[in-house]
Scaffold this active site. Structure first.
Site, short mmCIF file in Angstrom:
data_model
loop_
_atom_site.label_atom_id
_atom_site.label_comp_id
_atom_site.label_asym_id
_atom_site.label_seq_id
_atom_site.Cartn_x
_atom_site.Cartn_y
_atom_site.Cartn_z
N LYS A 41 28.25 35.18 44.23
CA LYS A 41 28.26 36.44 43.09
C LYS A 41 27.69 36.02 42.08
O LYS A 41 26.91 36.83 41.70
CB LYS A 41 29.83 36.52 42.95
CG LYS A 41 30.65 36.99 44.16
CD LYS A 41 31.87 37.51 43.85
CE LYS A 41 32.83 36.65 43.15
NZ LYS A 41 33.29 35.53 43.69
N ARG B 251 39.80 41.81 40.74
CA ARG B 251 40.10 40.59 41.71
C ARG B 251 41.53 41.13 42.59
O ARG B 251 42.05 40.64 43.51
CB ARG B 251 40.52 39.65 41.36
CG ARG B 251 39.55 38.50 41.45
CD ARG B 251 39.75 37.36 40.84
NE ARG B 251 39.19 35.89 41.14
CZ ARG B 251 38.15 35.41 40.63
NH1 ARG B 251 37.33 36.09 39.78
NH2 ARG B 251 37.68 34.34 41.10
N ARG C 187 28.99 22.24 44.17
CA ARG C 187 28.49 22.95 43.07
C ARG C 187 28.68 21.99 41.91
O ARG C 187 29.81 21.18 41.71
CB ARG C 187 29.35 24.09 43.04
CG ARG C 187 29.17 25.03 41.76
CD ARG C 187 29.39 26.60 41.79
NE ARG C 187 30.75 26.64 41.80
CZ ARG C 187 31.35 27.86 42.05
NH1 ARG C 187 30.62 29.09 42.20
NH2 ARG C 187 32.78 28.01 41.90
N ARG D 192 33.32 22.03 38.14
CA ARG D 192 34.44 22.77 37.67
C ARG D 192 35.70 22.10 38.25
O ARG D 192 35.86 21.84 39.18
CB ARG D 192 34.28 24.05 38.08
CG ARG D 192 33.41 25.08 37.29
CD ARG D 192 33.21 26.20 37.68
NE ARG D 192 34.20 27.12 38.34
CZ ARG D 192 34.14 28.42 38.86
NH1 ARG D 192 33.09 28.92 38.72
NH2 ARG D 192 35.29 28.91 39.29
N ARG E 56 42.44 28.62 46.04
CA ARG E 56 41.69 30.03 45.48
C ARG E 56 41.26 30.75 46.48
O ARG E 56 41.31 31.94 46.55
CB ARG E 56 40.32 29.20 44.83
CG ARG E 56 40.74 28.75 43.47
CD ARG E 56 39.38 28.09 42.85
NE ARG E 56 38.33 28.91 42.48
CZ ARG E 56 37.01 28.65 42.37
NH1 ARG E 56 36.81 27.35 42.93
NH2 ARG E 56 36.30 29.64 41.98
P1 AMP Z 1 35.62 32.60 39.00
O1 AMP Z 1 34.65 31.96 38.34
O2 AMP Z 1 35.25 34.21 39.21
O3 AMP Z 1 35.69 31.88 40.28
O4 AMP Z 1 36.90 32.48 38.27
C1 AMP Z 1 37.44 31.30 37.93
C2 AMP Z 1 38.86 31.34 37.59
O5 AMP Z 1 39.34 32.25 36.64
C3 AMP Z 1 39.96 32.15 38.82
O6 AMP Z 1 40.36 31.29 39.63
C4 AMP Z 1 40.83 32.78 37.99
O7 AMP Z 1 41.85 31.68 37.73
C5 AMP Z 1 40.29 33.39 36.82
N1 AMP Z 1 39.82 34.60 36.90
C6 AMP Z 1 38.35 34.83 36.84
N2 AMP Z 1 38.24 36.39 37.16
C7 AMP Z 1 39.75 36.91 37.16
C8 AMP Z 1 40.14 38.12 37.34
N3 AMP Z 1 39.60 39.25 37.60
N4 AMP Z 1 41.72 38.07 37.54
C9 AMP Z 1 42.37 37.08 37.26
N5 AMP Z 1 41.84 35.89 37.22
C10 AMP Z 1 40.39 35.70 37.04
#
Ligand code: AMP
Length: 223
Positions: free
Chosen positions: A13, A88, A124, A157, A168
């Site tokens: 994404k 989400r 990654r 990360r 996740r």
């Molecule tokens: P991502 O980079 O999108 O994989 O997000 C990394 C982490 O940020 C996720 O595992 C959540 O802990 C938090 N996070 C990101 N976007 C959201 C969201 N829309 N709602 C809740 N937590 C989020």
């Protein structure tokens, strides 16, 4: 126009969102990036979010919604924007409609199988300064552990480490998958195969966007 990218962690994404931003000039809003910045800067919000993020859990809806609200009402988002990682869950989707309801939507889910995701996330690496994304298998940096763009150190990360990845993916299946039905019902849902090469996938996403944007313009003219 609001473009929403759905898909599990590692589905691409972020990369596709960057490409959309470059080609269409729609700002990409990644809640993950906004949260990571807040954590890095140790803002009060960042401190609250850090524990949940490191465990692979979702941060509370209120925190994320606040970040999105602040961002989508900035001048550069007035025409269009791309959301990566938000909404989400259904509560966030509904709250987005409340915040910015009038905007037409295009939702694209990037589908990909779990085995491929696990190996992608393990490979990654992200830039500790500018956030650029690399992959040790298919998108290697020119110099080991160094960002091609800004020269800063590349890191893994915390939440890409194997134990957290499992959580996740579980959270994605439990919460985010319900969004598919939500957007199917609104007739704004599309999907693409995330196992394709970055450029091929972007070609397919662009085709969907060009078609939908074209329809939207036609309707505007007719009105
Ligand atoms: P991502 O980079 O999108 O994989 O997000 C990394 C982490 O940020 C996720 O595992 C959540 O802990 C938090 N996070 C990101 N976007 C959201 C969201 N829309 N709602 C809740 N937590 C989020």
């Amino acid at each position: 126009m609001r473009i929403i990218l759905l898909g599990p962690p590692g589905s691409g994404k972020g990369t596709q969102g960057d490409l959309i931003e470059k080609r269409y000039n729609f700002p990409k809003i990644s809640t993950g990036d906004l949260l990571r910045r807040a954590v890095q800067e140790q803002t009060p919000l960042g401190k609250k979010a850090e524990v949940q993020m490191n465990r692979g859990e979702l941060v509370s809806d209120e925190i994320v919604e606040e970040l999105v609200r602040e961002r989508i009402f900035q001048a550069d988002c007035r025409q269009s924007y791309v959301l990566d990682g938000f909404p989400r869950n259904i509560a966030q989707a509904k709250s987005l409609e409340k915040m910015d309801g009038e905007v037409p939507e295009i939702v694209i889910e990037i589908k990909i199988n779990e085995q491929e995701l696990i190996s992608r996330l393990a490979a990654r690496r992200v830039c500790s300064q500018c956030g650029a994304i690399f992959n040790l298998d298919v998108r290697k940096p020119n110099k080991e552990e160094v960002c091609d763009i800004c020269g800063a150190l590349l890191i893994q990360r915390e939440d890409d480490k194997p134990a957290v990845v499992q959580e996740r993916l579980r959270v994605f299946e439990e919460k985010t998958e319900k969004l598919r039905d939500f957007y199917l019902r609104k007739k704004v849902y599309h999907w693409v195969d995330g196992s394709e090469k970055i450029e091929t996938l972007f070609g397919k996403i662009s085709f969907i966007l060009d078609t939908e944007l074209g329809k939207f313009k036609e309707n505007e003219v007719r009105r």
